[in-house]
Design a protein around this motif. Structure first.
Motif, PDB file in Angstrom:
ATOM      1  N   LEU A   1      31.796  26.417  36.969  1.00 17.91           N
ATOM      2  CA  LEU A   1      32.439  25.671  38.070  1.00 17.91           C
ATOM      3  C   LEU A   1      32.729  24.252  37.621  1.00 17.91           C
ATOM      4  O   LEU A   1      31.960  23.666  36.866  1.00 17.91           O
ATOM      5  CB  LEU A   1      31.478  25.657  39.270  1.00 17.91           C
ATOM      6  CG  LEU A   1      31.936  24.960  40.561  1.00 17.91           C
ATOM      7  CD1 LEU A   1      31.378  25.666  41.792  1.00 17.91           C
ATOM      8  CD2 LEU A   1      31.564  23.491  40.601  1.00 17.91           C
TER       9      LEU A   1
ATOM     10  N   LEU B   1      25.544  25.709  44.146  1.00 14.04           N
ATOM     11  CA  LEU B   1      25.612  26.714  43.083  1.00 14.04           C
ATOM     12  C   LEU B   1      24.236  26.869  42.452  1.00 14.04           C
ATOM     13  O   LEU B   1      23.399  25.958  42.501  1.00 14.04           O
ATOM     14  CB  LEU B   1      26.648  26.313  42.036  1.00 14.04           C
ATOM     15  CG  LEU B   1      26.435  25.030  41.240  1.00 14.04           C
ATOM     16  CD1 LEU B   1      25.525  25.244  40.040  1.00 14.04           C
ATOM     17  CD2 LEU B   1      27.783  24.534  40.750  1.00 14.04           C
TER      18      LEU B   1
ATOM     19  N   ASN C   1      36.051  27.598  40.684  1.00 16.21           N
ATOM     20  CA  ASN C   1      34.904  28.360  40.202  1.00 16.21           C
ATOM     21  C   ASN C   1      35.373  29.660  39.542  1.00 16.21           C
ATOM     22  O   ASN C   1      36.367  30.242  39.927  1.00 16.21           O
ATOM     23  CB  ASN C   1      33.818  28.559  41.254  1.00 16.21           C
ATOM     24  CG  ASN C   1      34.148  29.473  42.375  1.00 16.21           C
ATOM     25  OD1 ASN C   1      34.555  29.038  43.435  1.00 16.21           O
ATOM     26  ND2 ASN C   1      33.974  30.758  42.146  1.00 16.21           N
TER      27      ASN C   1
ATOM     28  N   HIS D   1      27.042  31.282  43.985  1.00 16.01           N
ATOM     29  CA  HIS D   1      27.185  30.148  44.900  1.00 16.01           C
ATOM     30  C   HIS D   1      26.988  30.589  46.343  1.00 16.01           C
ATOM     31  O   HIS D   1      26.977  31.782  46.648  1.00 16.01           O
ATOM     32  CB  HIS D   1      28.550  29.455  44.705  1.00 16.01           C
ATOM     33  CG  HIS D   1      29.737  30.353  44.871  1.00 16.01           C
ATOM     34  ND1 HIS D   1      30.094  31.312  43.943  1.00 16.01           N
ATOM     35  CD2 HIS D   1      30.659  30.452  45.863  1.00 16.01           C
ATOM     36  CE1 HIS D   1      31.177  31.944  44.343  1.00 16.01           C
ATOM     37  NE2 HIS D   1      31.544  31.449  45.525  1.00 16.01           N
TER      38      HIS D   1
END
Ligand SMILES: O=C(O)CCC(=O)C(=O)O
Ligand SMILES: [Fe+2]
Length: 363
Positions: free
Chosen positions: A89, A256, A275, A293
């Motif tokens: 991410l 996350l 992401n 996440h």
């Protein structure tokens, strides 16, 4: 199971569409309905880095730098590569999507969620995952996410539902259409750069995603009096190539998991979050991470996000990039057609099993 009754307070007259926003607007809740209560949630990290006294921060990537002709582009590319390996991410700045478009879309979305429930339920058909509302209740013990969505397939065009985008107000529709085009272009730019770093031929990655599968999920997370008991979106990885998340009204909530701990993502203003999903982990033969996440909610402010899910077209093959594998580095994932990938993903998701694990080859 079929005649399971929704939580008290849900408007059963509105085609059984559940809405958290309208549930809490109706009457002040003395306690959170059990359907939303998730006991034993893992709390976010309070871990502090002793040297800086702060939590580790998510990497920021500058698209202008990446695309420039200067030597700094190579440095930025290595930053991007390690963000994909270590985090799965990154926050993307100087992404080129116009701020006025983002502002206009924000107002359109706020107006949409302020519509009366009777108006919004028109965007949902019974038994369909797409359209407006909270999770559909399909079993008695199912836990529901604390949020209402407007979820729709946007590409291929023939898969669009006639009661969703065509029925939006013309100004919401035209703004959303512009956003869809801009974000698809942006996604292909980022993916092309990643493709080159993954030893793909020039343009090969872009070709996979050019007229790819795309859907959009706009979520309205109302505040919750006991936010620690509920979850806006429960922990998951995305089945996509990449997802571009726009935190529309500047309220944080995305977290996350990294090295086993939950880390909040403090989104920079004007940044978009990218992401990586399962398909990029598969294509990179496990080098890049499909990031786990979740979205939490808070007790004071509503939160709005738009997730744009970007995947290859339905004729594509999903598997490790050939040039990344050889006798020493064997492929660790299967290769299957995108159409089959989508079907499998949906059925695994439904059963609560990991589709990425299904794709993993046994030694
Ligand atoms: O709203 C967010 O911050 C995350 C949403 C998300 O992860 C999803 O819908 O897949
Ligand atoms: Fe997600």
């Amino acid at each position: 199971m079929a005649n399971y009754k929704p939580a008290a307070g849900f408007d059963e007259s509105s085609h059984s569409v559940l809405s958290v926003q309208h549930l809490i607007a109706k009457e002040p809740l003395s306690s959170i309905p059990q359907q939303f209560v998730r006991p034993n949630q893992e709390p976010p990290s309070t871990f502090s880095n002793t040297e800086t006294g702060s939590l580790p921060t998510t990497p920021t990537i500058d698209l202008e730098q990446l695309l420039s002709d200067e030597a700094s582009a190579d440095i930025e590319l290595e930053k991007l590569h390690s963000a994909c390996k270590e985090w799965g991410l990154f926050q993307l700045v100087n992404h080129g999507v116009s701020i006025s478009l983002l502002e206009k879309l924000k107002h359109e979305i706020e107006d949409f969620f302020q519509l009366p429930l009777e108006e919004k339920v028109k965007y949902r058909k019974p038994g369909d995952l797409e359209g407006y509302g909270c999770d559909q209740v399909i079993s008695k013990d199912q836990k529901l996410d604390w949020g209402d969505r407007l979820y729709m397939t946007t590409n291929p065009l023939h898969s669009r539902k006639s009661h969703i985008i065509p029925e939006l107000t013309s100004s919401f529709r035209s703004t959303l259409e512009l956003y869809i085009v801009e974000l698809q272009k942006l996604a292909v730019k980022v993916l092309d750069i990643l493709g080159r770093r993954l030893k793909m031929e020039m343009g090969e990655m872009g070709e996979l995603f050019e007229d790819g599968k795309q859907s959009v999920k706009i979520t309205y997370y109302p505040p919750c009096t006991q936010p620690e008991l509920v979850m806006g979106v429960v922990a998951h990885t995305d089945g996509t190539g990449i997802t571009i998340l726009n935190q529309v009204n500047g309220v944080n909530g995305l977290e996350l998991k990294k090295d086993g701990i939950w880390i909040p993502v403090n989104v920079l203003s004007n940044a978009l979050i990218v992401n990586l999903g399962d398909i990029l982990e598969i294509m990179s033969n496990g080098m890049y991470k499909s990031v786990e996440h979740r979205a939490i909610v808070n007790s004071e402010k509503e939160r709005i996000s738009i997730a744009m899910f970007i995947s290859p077209h339905l004729d594509a093959k999903i598997g490790p990039v050939t040039k990344l594998t050889n006798h020493q580095n064997r492929p660790i994932f299967k290769t299957i057609g995108m159409e089959k990938y989508v079907k499998n993903f949906i059925s695994y998701n439904h059963e609560g099993r990991s589709h990425l694990e299904y794709m993993r080859l046994c030694d």
